[in-house]
Design a protein around this motif. Structure first.
Motif, PDB file in Angstrom:
ATOM      1  N   LEU A   1      90.979 -58.870 -65.759  1.00  0.00           N
ATOM      2  CA  LEU A   1      90.864 -60.248 -65.284  1.00  0.00           C
ATOM      3  C   LEU A   1      92.081 -60.640 -64.455  1.00  0.00           C
ATOM      4  O   LEU A   1      91.952 -61.316 -63.441  1.00  0.00           O
ATOM      5  CB  LEU A   1      90.682 -61.215 -66.460  1.00  0.00           C
ATOM      6  CG  LEU A   1      89.331 -61.107 -67.155  1.00  0.00           C
ATOM      7  CD1 LEU A   1      89.218 -62.163 -68.240  1.00  0.00           C
ATOM      8  CD2 LEU A   1      88.190 -61.256 -66.163  1.00  0.00           C
ATOM      9  N   PHE A   2      93.270 -60.185 -64.888  1.00  0.00           N
ATOM     10  CA  PHE A   2      94.467 -60.539 -64.141  1.00  0.00           C
ATOM     11  C   PHE A   2      94.404 -59.955 -62.724  1.00  0.00           C
ATOM     12  O   PHE A   2      94.649 -60.653 -61.740  1.00  0.00           O
ATOM     13  CB  PHE A   2      95.714 -60.037 -64.878  1.00  0.00           C
ATOM     14  CG  PHE A   2      96.987 -60.489 -64.246  1.00  0.00           C
ATOM     15  CD1 PHE A   2      97.353 -61.819 -64.283  1.00  0.00           C
ATOM     16  CD2 PHE A   2      97.815 -59.589 -63.588  1.00  0.00           C
ATOM     17  CE1 PHE A   2      98.515 -62.255 -63.680  1.00  0.00           C
ATOM     18  CE2 PHE A   2      98.984 -60.011 -62.981  1.00  0.00           C
ATOM     19  CZ  PHE A   2      99.331 -61.354 -63.037  1.00  0.00           C
ATOM     20  N   ALA A   3      94.020 -58.667 -62.646  1.00  0.00           N
ATOM     21  CA  ALA A   3      93.918 -58.037 -61.324  1.00  0.00           C
ATOM     22  C   ALA A   3      92.890 -58.760 -60.467  1.00  0.00           C
ATOM     23  O   ALA A   3      93.092 -58.983 -59.272  1.00  0.00           O
ATOM     24  CB  ALA A   3      93.557 -56.570 -61.457  1.00  0.00           C
ATOM     25  N   LEU A   4      91.776 -59.147 -61.098  1.00  0.00           N
ATOM     26  CA  LEU A   4      90.716 -59.837 -60.363  1.00  0.00           C
ATOM     27  C   LEU A   4      91.213 -61.185 -59.843  1.00  0.00           C
ATOM     28  O   LEU A   4      90.942 -61.568 -58.699  1.00  0.00           O
ATOM     29  CB  LEU A   4      89.523 -60.043 -61.291  1.00  0.00           C
ATOM     30  CG  LEU A   4      88.208 -60.348 -60.612  1.00  0.00           C
ATOM     31  CD1 LEU A   4      87.749 -59.158 -59.812  1.00  0.00           C
ATOM     32  CD2 LEU A   4      87.169 -60.727 -61.635  1.00  0.00           C
ATOM     33  N   LEU A   5      91.972 -61.891 -60.686  1.00  0.00           N
ATOM     34  CA  LEU A   5      92.504 -63.190 -60.302  1.00  0.00           C
ATOM     35  C   LEU A   5      93.440 -63.044 -59.102  1.00  0.00           C
ATOM     36  O   LEU A   5      93.326 -63.765 -58.107  1.00  0.00           O
ATOM     37  CB  LEU A   5      93.257 -63.798 -61.484  1.00  0.00           C
ATOM     38  CG  LEU A   5      93.685 -65.246 -61.319  1.00  0.00           C
ATOM     39  CD1 LEU A   5      92.462 -66.137 -61.390  1.00  0.00           C
ATOM     40  CD2 LEU A   5      94.688 -65.636 -62.384  1.00  0.00           C
ATOM     41  N   VAL A   6      94.360 -62.076 -59.199  1.00  0.00           N
ATOM     42  CA  VAL A   6      95.294 -61.861 -58.086  1.00  0.00           C
ATOM     43  C   VAL A   6      94.513 -61.530 -56.818  1.00  0.00           C
ATOM     44  O   VAL A   6      94.781 -62.061 -55.738  1.00  0.00           O
ATOM     45  CB  VAL A   6      96.287 -60.728 -58.423  1.00  0.00           C
ATOM     46  CG1 VAL A   6      97.211 -60.475 -57.245  1.00  0.00           C
ATOM     47  CG2 VAL A   6      97.104 -61.081 -59.642  1.00  0.00           C
ATOM     48  N   ALA A   7      93.494 -60.667 -56.979  1.00  0.00           N
ATOM     49  CA  ALA A   7      92.703 -60.262 -55.808  1.00  0.00           C
ATOM     50  C   ALA A   7      91.993 -61.456 -55.197  1.00  0.00           C
ATOM     51  O   ALA A   7      91.914 -61.587 -53.977  1.00  0.00           O
ATOM     52  CB  ALA A   7      91.702 -59.181 -56.193  1.00  0.00           C
TER      53      ALA A   7
END
Lengths: 212, 247
Positions: A28-34
């Protein structure tokens, strides 16, 4: 095999829950940053051809690099652990979001923008009330694609020491234990499907206006 | 990096060849399977939607998980890898094939029906040529994704460029890691480009036989005689020709 799976679950409950939490958190964190990178960049790129080429070309190229290769490539640069994983996953997740955002903003019908201007909306209002809502389905579809890719690639992150459910699968492969393989496989599959389901529910909520 | 290649050329080329083999086998099987599924899906809207949903679910299962789940059934090695890769491709291919075929110009399909073609003939002679672009886009997408996921297949002993990556990771051998990543990315770029070229060639052939060069009688005649393609194509050739003359 079922008994050994049940036994493993009962003896390693906390560890399993931790792995599920890590897996979800990283993804989720990676998705948010993306999303934070991809959506604004996509909006800017949709406004001019030149910007589109500058922004989308490098990500198109990165898209071709297999996720495993990308994760491992970062090790000489960033070492192992959480940081390279997040970077790699973010880079993987940006292209679908970015490209879909560009297409979404580009395919807003011109007559809609014109009639919005005709009834006296300011540019800001047109953006907020016309362009963003009509581009939203494409953007969300892009985020959905990225979500699936990121959840899948996070399993590989176990290989570079970031934890998550991939650990169970790699342990199972290493020890040749079928029960661990099945447990890890089912858990990742269910987690990924559940994440997709939750996202669909959220996007239906965001897009309520479409069904009114 | 170059030194490593000079010292052990076989350690770089062998995984590359294995990878290409894996991708090609998967491609052939998945295109064949997807064509079959497409023919079934074209028959009814409901079946098509059902298959699409099922395949979408399969597609969102992480590849490593699917590999792991298949090991108790088909064991380690290439067969499991090919099954998983083919399954993933079905989603990409079927979606592109069916949307392409369904969006074929309705007027052309009606006309074909009017001159007495059966449903199958319409599919092969009208819809497939009209949907070429979507079909090729699907195949290119599938190939690039197969090359990517194929590297993960090394984890279940299927060989290929993933071997180089994983070995490099285990021994922190930067040259191996670099070769693995560069070759797998390069392979995707090269095959993607090759397929684009094939697509262009085919389109050129097709269009020259029916539409674009129809104005030049000699050439069009040659193509018309040698090209065994659709009756409809020839009709439009003739049509174009007369219109050109009248102008």
């Amino acid at each position: 095999m079922l008994t050994s799976i049940a036994e493993y679950i009962s003896t390693h409950t906390m560890q399993l829950l931790g792995q599920i939490a890590t897996h979800t958190g990283i993804s989720l964190f990676a998705l948010l940053v993306a999303a934070v990178i991809g959506i604004p960049c996509g909006y800017l790129a949709s406004r001019s051809e030149k910007a589109e080429i500058i922004v989308s070309a490098p990500f198109e190229m990165l898209r071709v690099v297999p996720s495993l290769a990308f994760l491992i490539l970062l090790i000489p640069v960033m070492g192992t652990g959480l940081a390279p994983t997040i970077v790699a996953l973010t880079v993987l997740a940006v292209p679908p979001i970015l490209l879909n955002t560009i297409v979404g903003f580009r395919s807003v019908p011109v007559f809609m923008i014109e009639s919005a201007a005709g009834i006296g909306m300011t540019d800001k209002e047109i953006l907020r009330k016309v362009r963003i809502p009509s581009a939203m389905p494409m953007i969300l579809a892009g985020v959905r694609t990225a979500l699936v890719e990121v959840f899948a690639s996070t399993t590989l992150a176990a290989k570079i020491g970031a934890g998550g459910l991939g650990e169970i699968i790699f342990t199972g492969l290493g020890l040749n234990r079928t029960d661990l393989l099945v447990l890890g496989g089912v858990l990742t599959a269910v987690l990924s499907l559940a994440a997709g389901g939750v996202f669909d529910a959220i996007s239906r909520r965001i897009m309520r206006y479409k069904y009114v | 990096m170059i030194e490593y290649f000079k010292k052990h050329p076989d350690k770089v080329t062998e995984p590359l060849l294995q990878h290409i083999e894996l991708v090609l086998i998967t491609l052939v099987i998945s295109v064949a399977a997807a064509s079959l599924l497409t023919i079934i899906a074209m028959r009814s809207e409901r079946v098509s939607r059902f298959m699409n949903n099922v395949l979408a679910v399969v597609y969102s299962v992480p590849s490593l998980a699917l590999f792991a789940l298949l090991i108790p059934i088909t064991g380690l090695g290439r067969i499991s890898a090919i099954i998983v890769l083919t399954l993933y491709n079905q989603y990409l291919l079927l979606r592109n094939f069916t949307t392409g075929l369904k969006e074929a110009d309705p007027a052309a399909c009606e006309a074909a029906k009017g001159i007495g073609m059966t449903d199958m003939q319409i599919l092969y002679k009208i819809r497939v040529p009209l949907a070429r672009k979507a079909i090729f886009a699907g195949i290119r997408l599938a190939v690039v994704s197969t090359i990517g996921i194929g590297t993960i297949a090394a984890a279940i002993n299927a060989g290929g460029l993933g071997d180089l990556l994983l070995e490099g990771l285990r021994t922190i051998h930067t040259a191996k890691i670099l070769w693995g990543s560069i070759l797998s990315a390069g392979l995707a770029v090269v095959i993607n480009g090759l397929l684009k070229l094939v697509e262009k060639r085919m389109r050129g052939l097709y269009e020259s036989s029916c539409f674009i060069r129809a104005g030049r009688p000699g050439q069009a005649d040659i193509y018309r005689r040698t090209d065994p393609r659709s009756q409809a194509g020839m009709v439009s050739c003739a049509d174009h020709g007369t219109r050109d003359q009248s102008l």
